[in-house]
Design an enzyme around this catalytic site. Structure first.
Site, PDB file in Angstrom:
ATOM      1  N   TYR A  72      10.605 -18.015  -1.386  1.00 16.15           N
ATOM      2  CA  TYR A  72      10.243 -16.633  -1.709  1.00 16.15           C
ATOM      3  C   TYR A  72      11.397 -15.681  -1.397  1.00 16.15           C
ATOM      4  CZ  TYR A  72       5.396 -18.346  -1.585  1.00 16.15           C
ATOM      5  OH  TYR A  72       4.230 -19.034  -1.814  1.00 16.15           O
ATOM      6  N   ARG A 182       3.037 -12.967   4.307  1.00 14.30           N
ATOM      7  CA  ARG A 182       2.566 -11.717   4.925  1.00 14.30           C
ATOM      8  C   ARG A 182       2.408 -11.890   6.431  1.00 14.30           C
ATOM      9  NH1 ARG A 182      -2.786 -10.624   2.642  1.00 14.30           N
ATOM     10  NH2 ARG A 182      -2.733 -12.746   1.848  1.00 14.30           N
TER      11      ARG A 182
END
Length: 335
Positions: A72, A182
């Site tokens: 990511y 997150r």
């Protein structure tokens, strides 16, 4: 003319920000006329990037393909935390002082998460507890205890720190399947003592598949329109995808040859015997000894009687191994 895409395989989709993964996948299913679609891991609506869309009978391999590592690109801000750990949520904690942490300290803390760690999933996630999805409980204002999960942060690189009105950080991170970025961002903020929130997330890689080979829904629509204007062949040959791979090329199993007679027996659900010699030939090809174990899976190939070409016919599983024989049975994907 009704579209009907019948091949089994994967489409690499580049999901845009603001649309749900299920919305994107189901719209793709509709416009190409696939019988079934699945995925190997969704992205939140605010997230962008690579989704591996499983088409038709490739959905049978969802569990196996989901386990691949992912990469990511992450952007985050220091100074506050939200209930969802990203910009979609409501601010729950805020750092009131001036953030005076050196770049070296920030990089040290971020790199300190490398390796195997325990991570508590966010409340805004699809994990079920007692049959209820966490994000459904979160929307009702209910918070429940979540058990830590073991994940692995395999690589962090290209850390960049920008200091204007806010301290913004970006980096690329490679993680094991099941890692919540997150939560990683939230934990970095906690370790720095000033809180943090994820502001952008792009999935750039799943296993060996990269975002550069993916295609946006809008591009599929354009290419589909062009194909319809100049249709000269069956729709099943339409491949408007940045990367479409048939299931034979997606699965990482080794391949073995079987006779047409054994293939017919496998097709009828029978167990067939093969010799260790076939696997010794694989060993020679790859330069290392192949140890055959029960429950291992292999791709099987037969010779087309007319063309003599090697043809992929499905997946088999080892059900028994003796000193002189290996017993094979058809698996869930078989042609």
């Amino acid at each position: 003319m009704k579209n009907n895409f019948e091949k089994d395989g994967i489409i690499l989709l580049n999901k845009a920000k603001g649309i749900s993964s299920f919305g994107a996948i189901n719209y793709l299913k509709k416009i190409i006329g696939a019988k079934k679609v699945g995925h190997t891991g969704t992205l939140d609506p605010m997230a962008e990037g690579l989704i591996m869309v499983l088409i038709n009978n490739a959905t049978k391999f969802s569990d196996e393909l989901t386990k691949r590592d992912k990469e990511y690109y992450v952007e985050m801000e220091l100074g506050y935390e939200t209930d969802s750990y990203d910009l979609e949520g409501v601010v729950t904690r805020k750092f009131s002082g001036k953030i005076e942490i050196s770049d070296e300290k920030i990089e040290t803390v971020i790199n300190g998460f490398l390796g195997k760690i325990e991570q508590i999933p966010p409340m805004y996630s699809a994990i079920k507890i007692d049959g209820k999805k966490l994000y459904d409980l979160a929307r009702k204002g209910i918070e429940v205890d979540r058990k830590p999960r073991k994940v692995e942060i395999k690589n962090i690189r290209e850390i960049k720190i920008e200091r204007n009105e806010k301290v913004k950080i970006s980096f690329l991170v490679e993680v094991s399947s099941g890692t919540y970025i997150r939560s990683l961002v939230r934990d970095i903020g906690e370790k720095l003592g000033v809180f943090a929130t994820m502001t952008r997330l792009i999935r750039t890689r799943i296993g060996e598949f990269v975002i550069e080979d993916a295609i946006a829904i809008s591009e599929v629509e354009k290419q589909l329109e062009e194909f319809e204007k100049n249709r000269k062949e069956k729709f099943e040959n339409f491949e408007p995808f940045g990367y479409f791979a048939e299931i034979e090329y997606v699965l990482e199993y080794l391949g073995i040859n079987v006779s047409n007679e054994k293939y017919e027996k496998l097709k009828n659900g029978m167990t067939v015997l093969t010799s260790h010699k076939k696997f010794e030939n694989i060993s020679k090809k790859f330069g290392k000894r192949i140890v055959v174990l029960v429950d291992q899976k292999y791709k099987i190939y037969v010779r087309d009687r007319r063309t003599q070409n090697r043809v992929f016919r499905g997946i088999v599983k080892v059900v028994k191994v003796t000193e002189d024989r290996i017993y094979l049975k058809r698996d869930k994907y078989f042609l």
